[in-house]
Design a protein around this motif. Structure first.
Motif, short mmCIF file in Angstrom:
data_model
loop_
_atom_site.label_atom_id
_atom_site.label_comp_id
_atom_site.label_asym_id
_atom_site.label_seq_id
_atom_site.Cartn_x
_atom_site.Cartn_y
_atom_site.Cartn_z
N GLU A 38 0.81 -1.22 0.00
CA GLU A 38 0.00 0.00 0.00
C GLU A 38 0.84 1.26 0.00
O GLU A 38 1.95 1.30 0.51
N LYS A 39 0.26 2.29 -0.57
CA LYS A 39 0.93 3.57 -0.62
C LYS A 39 1.01 4.15 0.80
O LYS A 39 0.06 4.09 1.55
N ILE A 40 2.17 4.70 1.12
CA ILE A 40 2.33 5.32 2.45
C ILE A 40 2.23 6.82 2.28
O ILE A 40 2.82 7.38 1.36
N SER A 41 1.48 7.46 3.15
CA SER A 41 1.33 8.91 3.06
C SER A 41 2.71 9.55 3.08
O SER A 41 3.58 9.18 3.87
N GLU A 42 2.90 10.54 2.20
CA GLU A 42 4.23 11.12 2.06
C GLU A 42 4.71 11.76 3.36
O GLU A 42 5.91 11.84 3.61
N PHE A 43 3.76 12.18 4.21
CA PHE A 43 4.15 12.77 5.48
C PHE A 43 5.00 11.80 6.31
O PHE A 43 5.84 12.21 7.09
#
Lengths: 294, 470
Positions: A38-43
């Motif tokens: 899954e994509k991880i939030s860029e933060f």
């Protein structure tokens, strides 16, 4: 020849792997197994990276690695691949992160020619598209997904042949349903059909669908060419001619005991985007595996 | 078509689908731009609000990289005439941004020290083998540590400890799914609960303090703790209890996990003199925050600590550089700049007045209503975008709601930590989520209980305890 098999979880990826590796063997192709996490939030990407470094120092693999490890041993157990255990191999699973988005996995103490394991993170379509573009795979094999959007995007944006392994039951007897017409994609579809039929040791139903009673010469020619080619390759092949809407008819005949093989649409990307295409219609409505040959 | 190849058309369509939220945002921005500005609001104020709305939409949907959103904010502020190029550039940097930069780098330095095995030993010595005690211990340790060293540092340190306990209790994830959830959430929620406790608990607290300073208000480190720390201590047992009721652990004793953890700790290197010095440096940073942050700023002290770590050779610049997300720091700078300009253009006042117009009568009759509104607004925003960004953008508005700016400001800072509902809200939540052992839906499943508890508790707390200590 290069084949990409996308896996997701242990529960659902068994059939995809079986079909994928059989096809890869038929083409004598090198195989890459990819898991897209899954994509991880860029933060939080760096914070997650830091946490993963800690996890690795405690000998815990990052998520996704266990799926690839499982896929590898699944194939080895069923004798689809022959891994060699070597003393001088990596002492633990080693993940080589290329750019934070894509990394290669080397399993501990094991090598296997022609099988690569890749872990990626992000939006699945974007990652598969990037993987196919940079590594130039010929076929992408992926499990069936209920999501309509995803099927659409796969066909629209992945620049390779696409095999969607929908509802595949290894214990069931299948035949191939090879859809032919006068389009330029047909001859490649016939070749792929022959290889897949040989790999699974099954027969082929060659389906020609015309919208009106009169079958055009191009259609008839393609059907006969296909039959001739398949029989010469020692495959049991029979022709079926039907009148009706092509997509509906293909879905109707295929039911759930066929593997559909058809050429990709030659429509312009804009038309495909807004109106769709025959392969997309079939893919969305069928309940069996389907290979769209590009 | 028009000389474009099928390939380039496909590329363009793919770009469209990937960037659809950017395009939607721009369309909304354009529509707002051509609407007349509302009565009572200056043109620059209205335009600042347009930038806030579009920037927030992009922060939530991430169609373009975060630093690109920061640049968008910067250039739009100049193009819209909200300030001159130099004024905008100046508004990008203040002590709070330095603090965020410093604390991200301190995290790298601290995590590299390998204190996790020491902490693991401490936890099991305190709690023993009983699951309920371990859950309480995890929540309490995560909360107390994160008050001082930042939530992402603590989550990164605690995660392998929890994983050891889980994996060595059972290797089949399905047999320990509740145990995984309860331990991992105790870390994530513990970190969130603790991060409100001190000004250095998170970037959002530092941002709020910088807003206080702009409004000529001041609160010392100790005063902050006296006002807020009891809230941390009350929440710890409640959160541990809610977690165990929501995910009833499969095992009431974790014998084999705890044994394995003890072996792991025994195998690890003994504490060296160098580790002690590293801990001492951090302790000095902490003392600096306690005694000097009001005069020289949290950020200066955090960066002094980073400087000391680099001079002492405790961490290499390459490690700091690789593990620090500069793009995020620039974005925090941009959100702070937005906050400054919301205030300077009068937009903050206008927005606050809209809220007061809507709820003014209620707020006068029941004083706690204004707290409830601030809490609700902040918690909602903090769950869809970063908590620091929430405080940066919302802070200037909430300072104008209610009679005491210090009161509303602190309530905003506390409520911004209530990012319990989603996996993306807080770095600690994302870290435990990225372990793959909890599902996104679990955050909602337990988050709403913890979230509502915290929101109600906060409103009661500030209207009782704060009155009492004042």
């Amino acid at each position: 020849m290069k084949i990409l098999i996308a896996v997701s979880s242990k529960e659902y990826s068994g059939p995809t792997l079986q079909v994928g590796i059989k096809v890869a063997k038929a083409f004598n192709a090198s195989t890459t197994i990819v898991d897209v996490g899954e994509k991880i939030s860029e933060f939080s990407t760096k914070a997650v990276g830091l946490a993963r470094e800690r996890m690795e120092s405690w000998d815990f693999d990052r998520p996704g690695i266990e799926v690839l490890e499982w896929a590898f041993s699944y194939l080895a157990e069923k004798n689809f691949i022959e891994p060699q255990h070597i003393e001088a191999g990596f002492p633990k699973n080693t993940f080589v992160d290329r750019d934070g988005r894509r990394g290669e996995l080397y399993l501990k103490g094991t090598v296997c020619d022609n099988v690569n394991l890749i872990l990626r993170n992000g939006d699945i379509i974007a990652e598969l598209r990037d993987e196919v573009q940079t590594e130039m795979y010929d076929v992408t094999i992926i499990g069936g997904s209920g999501e309509r959007r995803m099927a659409h995007d796969m066909v629209q944006y992945i620049d390779s042949s696409i095999f969607i392994v929908k509802n595949f039951d290894p214990s069931q007897d299948y035949r191939i349903l090879l859809a032919v017409d006068d389009s330029p994609g047909t001859s490649r579809a016939i070749k792929y059909g022959a290889r897949v039929a040989q790999a699974f040791n099954i027969g082929v139903d060659i389906l020609t669908v015309s919208k009106n009673e009169e079958f055009r010469d191009g259609y008839k020619g393609a059907a006969h060419r296909a039959a001739k080619f398949l029989r010469r390759s020692g495959i049991d092949a029979k022709n079926i001619f039907k009148v009706g809407d092509p997509s509906d008819t293909i879905v109707e005949i295929a039911t759930n005991n066929h593997i559909i093989i058809m050429g990709a649409s030659t429509r312009s990307p804009l038309k495909k985007f807004f109106i769709g295409s025959k392969p997309l219609d079939v893919m969305e409505n069928c309940s069996c595996p389907i290979l769209i040959v590009k | 078509m028009l000389g474009f190849s099928n390939q380039s058309l496909t590329n363009f369509l793919f770009w469209l689908t990937q960037k659809k939220w950017f395009l939607i945002t721009m369309v909304i921005g354009l529509i707002l731009f051509f609407l007349p500005s509302p009565a009572g609001l200056t043109l620059t104020g209205y335009r600042t609000i347009i930038i806030v709305i579009t920037a927030l939409m992009m922060i939530i949907t991430e169609p373009i990289p975060l630093p690109a959103i920061a640049m968008y904010i910067l250039v739009m502020e100049v193009y819209f005439g909200i300030g001159s190029a130099n004024e905008i550039a100046e508004s990008f940097m203040n002590d709070a941004v330095f603090f965020i930069m410093g604390s991200l780098m301190l995290a790298v330095a601290i995590v590299k020290q390998g204190w996790d095995t020491r902490i693991a030993l401490g936890i099991i010595k305190l709690t023993g083998n009983k699951t309920s005690n371990i859950v309480f211990g995890f929540t309490a340790i995560s909360a107390i540590l994160s008050s001082f060293i930042g939530e992402h540092t603590v989550a990164a340190i605690m995660l392998p400890i929890a994983m050891t306990l889980i994996r060595f209790t059972s290797s089949d994830p399905n047999k320990v799914s509740n145990l995984s959830a309860v331990l991992l959430f105790s870390i994530a929620y513990g970190c969130l609960v603790g991060s409100i406790g001190t000004p250095s608990g998170g970037g959002r607290n530092a941002i709020m303090i910088s807003y206080f300073r702009d409004a000529n208000l001041s609160i010392s480190y100790i005063d902050w703790m006296i006002k807020i720390y009891p809230m941390v201590l009350i929440q710890i047992p409640i959160v541990a209890w809610i977690l165990q009721k929501s995910f009833i652990p499969e095992y009431s004793q974790l014998d084999s996990g705890v044994r394995k953890l003890a072996i792991q700790v025994a195998k690890s290197r003994k504490m060296t003199g160098r580790n002690t010095v590293a801990a001492l440096i951090f302790f000095l940073v902490f003392l600096g925050w306690v005694f000097f942050s009001e005069s020289i700023g949290l950020g200066t002290i955090a960066l002094t600590g980073v400087l000391a770590y680099m001079i002492g050779g405790f961490v290499r610049w390459e490690d700091l550089n690789r593990n620090t997300h500069w793009g995020v720091i620039i974005l925090f700078g941009a959100t702070v700049s937005l906050g400054v300009n919301i205030k300077a253009t009068g937009a903050a006042n206008w927005l606050a007045n809209q809220v007061i117009n809507l709820f003014g009568e209620l707020m006068e009759t029941f004083p706690f209503v204004s707290d409830a509104i601030v809490v609700l607004m902040t918690t909602t925003l903090a769950n869809v975008l970063s908590s620091s960004a929430t405080v940066a953008v919302l802070g200037p508005v909430t300072l104008n709601i209610g009679s005491d700016p210090m009161h509303s400001g602190l309530v905003t800072a506390i409520a911004s930590a209530f990012g319990y509902f989603t996996a993306v809200a807080a770095p600690a939540c994302t870290i435990v989520y990225s372990s793959g052992m909890v599902k996104a839906v679990d955050f909602l499943k337990v988050g709403w209980k913890v979230g509502i508890m915290s929101m109600i508790l906060l409103v009661i707390y500030v209207n009782t305890y704060w009155l009492f200590i004042n």
